[in-house]
Write a protein that holds these residues in place. Structure first.
Motif, PDB file in Angstrom:
ATOM      1  N   TYR A   1       5.551   6.671   6.663  1.00 55.95           N
ATOM      2  CA  TYR A   1       5.613   7.675   5.471  1.00 55.95           C
ATOM      3  C   TYR A   1       4.060   7.678   5.252  1.00 55.95           C
ATOM      4  O   TYR A   1       3.784   8.795   4.073  1.00 55.95           O
ATOM      5  CB  TYR A   1       6.416   7.043   4.296  1.00 55.95           C
ATOM      6  CG  TYR A   1       7.703   7.240   4.728  1.00 55.95           C
ATOM      7  CD1 TYR A   1       8.648   8.413   4.852  1.00 55.95           C
ATOM      8  CD2 TYR A   1       8.382   6.003   5.322  1.00 55.95           C
ATOM      9  CE1 TYR A   1       9.662   8.567   5.203  1.00 55.95           C
ATOM     10  CE2 TYR A   1       9.748   5.846   5.785  1.00 55.95           C
ATOM     11  CZ  TYR A   1      10.421   7.003   5.671  1.00 55.95           C
ATOM     12  OH  TYR A   1      11.900   7.254   6.224  1.00 55.95           O
ATOM     13  N   ARG A   2       2.988   7.171   5.666  1.00 53.85           N
ATOM     14  CA  ARG A   2       1.576   7.493   5.084  1.00 53.85           C
ATOM     15  C   ARG A   2       1.084   8.163   6.045  1.00 53.85           C
ATOM     16  O   ARG A   2      -0.303   8.406   6.305  1.00 53.85           O
ATOM     17  CB  ARG A   2       0.953   6.206   4.861  1.00 53.85           C
ATOM     18  CG  ARG A   2       1.507   5.296   3.663  1.00 53.85           C
ATOM     19  CD  ARG A   2       0.486   4.176   3.188  1.00 53.85           C
ATOM     20  NE  ARG A   2       1.191   3.256   2.336  1.00 53.85           N
ATOM     21  CZ  ARG A   2       1.835   3.371   1.223  1.00 53.85           C
ATOM     22  NH1 ARG A   2       1.509   4.353   0.618  1.00 53.85           N
ATOM     23  NH2 ARG A   2       2.345   2.207   0.669  1.00 53.85           N
ATOM     24  N   GLN A   3       1.814   8.579   7.281  1.00 52.52           N
ATOM     25  CA  GLN A   3       1.229   9.155   8.327  1.00 52.52           C
ATOM     26  C   GLN A   3       1.113  10.542   8.392  1.00 52.52           C
ATOM     27  O   GLN A   3       2.042  11.307   8.227  1.00 52.52           O
ATOM     28  CB  GLN A   3       1.912   8.532   9.762  1.00 52.52           C
ATOM     29  CG  GLN A   3       1.430   6.949  10.096  1.00 52.52           C
ATOM     30  CD  GLN A   3      -0.011   6.626  10.286  1.00 52.52           C
ATOM     31  OE1 GLN A   3      -0.645   7.425  10.975  1.00 52.52           O
ATOM     32  NE2 GLN A   3      -0.255   5.649   9.577  1.00 52.52           N
TER      33      GLN A   3
ATOM     34  N   HIS B   1       1.354  14.269  -3.822  1.00 50.80           N
ATOM     35  CA  HIS B   1       1.533  13.515  -2.567  1.00 50.80           C
ATOM     36  C   HIS B   1       2.586  14.711  -1.866  1.00 50.80           C
ATOM     37  O   HIS B   1       3.241  15.428  -2.374  1.00 50.80           O
ATOM     38  CB  HIS B   1       2.446  12.370  -2.738  1.00 50.80           C
ATOM     39  CG  HIS B   1       1.339  11.486  -3.664  1.00 50.80           C
ATOM     40  ND1 HIS B   1       0.299  10.753  -2.993  1.00 50.80           N
ATOM     41  CD2 HIS B   1       1.554  11.067  -4.732  1.00 50.80           C
ATOM     42  CE1 HIS B   1      -0.228   9.670  -3.913  1.00 50.80           C
ATOM     43  NE2 HIS B   1       0.471  10.074  -5.160  1.00 50.80           N
TER      44      HIS B   1
ATOM     45  N   GLY C   1       3.372   2.208   5.869  1.00 50.79           N
ATOM     46  CA  GLY C   1       2.282   2.521   6.663  1.00 50.79           C
ATOM     47  C   GLY C   1       2.500   2.917   8.017  1.00 50.79           C
ATOM     48  O   GLY C   1       1.597   4.089   8.353  1.00 50.79           O
TER      49      GLY C   1
ATOM     50  N   ASP D   1       5.242   5.040  -6.002  1.00 48.31           N
ATOM     51  CA  ASP D   1       4.538   5.154  -4.855  1.00 48.31           C
ATOM     52  C   ASP D   1       5.520   5.956  -3.576  1.00 48.31           C
ATOM     53  O   ASP D   1       6.463   5.305  -3.259  1.00 48.31           O
ATOM     54  CB  ASP D   1       3.803   4.147  -3.857  1.00 48.31           C
ATOM     55  CG  ASP D   1       3.373   4.409  -2.688  1.00 48.31           C
ATOM     56  OD1 ASP D   1       3.027   5.881  -2.271  1.00 48.31           O
ATOM     57  OD2 ASP D   1       3.053   3.671  -2.100  1.00 48.31           O
TER      58      ASP D   1
ATOM     59  N   VAL E   1       5.257  14.226   1.297  1.00 40.75           N
ATOM     60  CA  VAL E   1       5.948  13.134   2.187  1.00 40.75           C
ATOM     61  C   VAL E   1       7.331  13.770   2.782  1.00 40.75           C
ATOM     62  O   VAL E   1       7.973  14.601   1.973  1.00 40.75           O
ATOM     63  CB  VAL E   1       6.206  11.954   1.479  1.00 40.75           C
ATOM     64  CG1 VAL E   1       6.739  10.624   2.429  1.00 40.75           C
ATOM     65  CG2 VAL E   1       5.009  11.351   0.965  1.00 40.75           C
TER      66      VAL E   1
ATOM     67  N   ASN F   1       4.340  13.224   8.255  1.00 48.27           N
ATOM     68  CA  ASN F   1       4.474  14.318   6.906  1.00 48.27           C
ATOM     69  C   ASN F   1       4.159  15.636   7.572  1.00 48.27           C
ATOM     70  O   ASN F   1       4.774  16.705   6.675  1.00 48.27           O
ATOM     71  CB  ASN F   1       3.619  13.758   5.996  1.00 48.27           C
ATOM     72  CG  ASN F   1       4.063  12.336   5.409  1.00 48.27           C
ATOM     73  OD1 ASN F   1       5.350  12.295   5.394  1.00 48.27           O
ATOM     74  ND2 ASN F   1       3.194  11.483   4.983  1.00 48.27           N
TER      75      ASN F   1
ATOM     76  N   ALA G   1       5.675   6.997  -0.322  1.00 42.44           N
ATOM     77  CA  ALA G   1       5.671   6.171   0.693  1.00 42.44           C
ATOM     78  C   ALA G   1       6.393   5.131   0.701  1.00 42.44           C
ATOM     79  O   ALA G   1       7.275   4.791   1.699  1.00 42.44           O
ATOM     80  CB  ALA G   1       4.249   6.259   1.285  1.00 42.44           C
TER      81      ALA G   1
END
Length: 325
Positions: free
Chosen positions: A230-232, A62, A227, A10, A64, A236, A12
C-alpha cells in the motif's frame, strides 16, 4: 465478533489492516477507522483518471488503491470507515444488504432516515452518505463502507474533479453522486469521535462485539504488508489498466498537444504536437520519455537533464509536465 477501534489515520496501514484481518482473523471482525486526507481508488480503476493531480499534490492528499472494486472515494478525518470481516461460511456472491443492515439499524435508531439505495449506497433524502464495497477471499468476506459524517465536501468534489476527455481506457469509472453529511441530521450534533464511540457501543450491545486491540505481532505484519503493497507506486498507480491519454494545453510557447499510450503505469509511446518553435527535434524528448513512469517526479528527473528550450521554446519543465496530466 471482535471490535477494533483503529485510531491510526495512515491510509496504507489502515488498508493493510483490513487485508490482514481478512486473511488471518480467527473469527468475525468489525473495525472503525479514519484516514487523513486520502483518495482511495477501486481495484479495477485507472488511478490517474480518477484524481485531480494538481489539486492532490498541492494539498498533500494521499492516493491509495484498495483490494475491493467500485469507484474512487475521498476520505478526511470527518469521514468514518467501517469494516466487517466474515470468517467461514460459503461466500459465493456479493451481498451488500446483510452488512449494511447493522449500520442502517444504528442510523435509523438515531433518527437518521437512511436506506440502502440500488446496489451499494446508503442515502438520506436522495443524497449519498455511504458507499460500500466487498471482496471475497476463499471462504471469507471483507465488506467496508464510508460514513460521511462531517466531511469537507468542497475538498471531496475538487479532489475527484477530472476531465473525462483526457483518458481513454476500459477501467471502471466512478459514478459521482450528490452527497451530504450525517451530522446535519443529528439533533445533539456530536463530534466525529463521539459518534464513533456511540456506534462502537451499539455494535457491542446489539452484536456482541468485543473490544480488541492489535498485538505486537499483528502490528508487525500489518506494517510489513503496508510497506510491501500500500505504500508502493506500482500498486497505487502502476497497477492500472492500459490507457490512452490526450490533452491540449496553452503555454507561453504555444499550444502543446500530448498523446500517450500507457501500460502498467509506464509510457509505451508518446507524441508531442503543437504550434511551438524549437531548434532541435521534439522527437528527442519523445524517445527519452518512452519507458518512463507516467509520474510527475519521474518525468521531471528526465527533463531536467535536457535543454528543453532548444526543443520547445518558451516552455518550461513545469509547463510540459502540466500538459501530461
Amino acid at each position: 465478533m471482535r471490535y477494533y477501534l483503529n485510531t491510526g489515520t495512515d491510509p496504507a496501514f489502515n488498508l493493510a489492516a483490513e487485508q490482514y484481518l481478512l486473511e488471518n482473523a480467527s473469527e468475525d471482525c468489525f473495525m472503525l477507522w479514519r484516514n487523513h486526507n486520502t483518495i482511495v481508488v477501486g481495484r479495477n480503476q485507472n488511478t490517474l483518471s480518477q484524481i485531480n493531480p494538481e489539486f492532490v499534490e498541492k494539498h498533500n492528499i494521499h492516493v491509495v488503491r484498495r483490494i475491493t472494486g467500485g469507484g474512487a472515494v475521498y476520505h478526511d478525518l470527518g469521514n468514518i470507515n467501517f469494516t466487517f470481516i466474515k470468517v467461514g461460511g460459503q461466500a459465493k456472491r456479493i451481498d451488500f444488504s446483510a452488512y449494511t443492515r447493522p449500520i442502517l439499524d444504528y442510523l435509523n435508531g438515531r433518527s437518521v432516515p437512511a436506506v440502502l439505495d440500488g446496489r451499494n449506497d446508503l442515502i438520506v433524502d436522495g443524497l449519498k452518505i455511504s458507499g460500500n464495497a466487498q471482496h471475497i477471499h476463499k471462504n471469507r468476506v471483507l465488506h467496508h463502507g464510508t460514513l460521511l459524517f462531517d466531511v469537507n465536501l468542497e475538498m471531496l468534489a475538487t479532489s475527484l474533479l477530472v476531465d473525462p476527455e483526457k483518458y481513454r481506457d476500459k477501467a471502471v469509472q466512478s459514478i459521482r453522486s450528490r452527497v451530504c453529511n450525517i451530522r446535519n441530521y443529528l439533533l445533539d450534533r456530536p463530534n466525529v469521535e463521539q459518534f464513533m464511540d456511540d456506534l462502537g457501543r451499539h455494535m457491542h450491545n446489539a452484536h456482541h462485539a468485543v473490544m480488541t486491540q492489535f498485538n505486537e505481532d499483528d502490528l508487525k505484519q500489518i506494517n510489513r504488508l503496508a510497506g510491501e503493497r500500500y505504500r508502493q507506486w506500482h500498486w497505487n498507480f502502476g497497477d492500472s489498466p492500459a490507457y490512452n491519454f490526450s490533452k491540449s494545453t496553452r503555454t507561453p510557447g504555444g499550444t502543446i498537444d500530448i498523446r500517450m499510450q500507457v501500460k502498467d503505469g509506464v509510457i509505451q509511446g508518446i507524441r508531442i504536437f503543437g504550434d511551438f518553435f524549437g531548434i532541435d527535434p521534439v522527437s528527442d524528448i519523445e524517445v527519452l520519455l518512452t519507458g518512463c513512469r507516467h509520474d510527475s517526479e519521474s518525468i521531471k528527473n528526465i527533463l531536467e537533464a535536457v535543454d528543453l528550450e532548444r526543443h520547445i521554446k518558451d516552455v518550461t519543465i513545469d509547463h510540459l509536465i502540466h500538459s501530461m496530466f
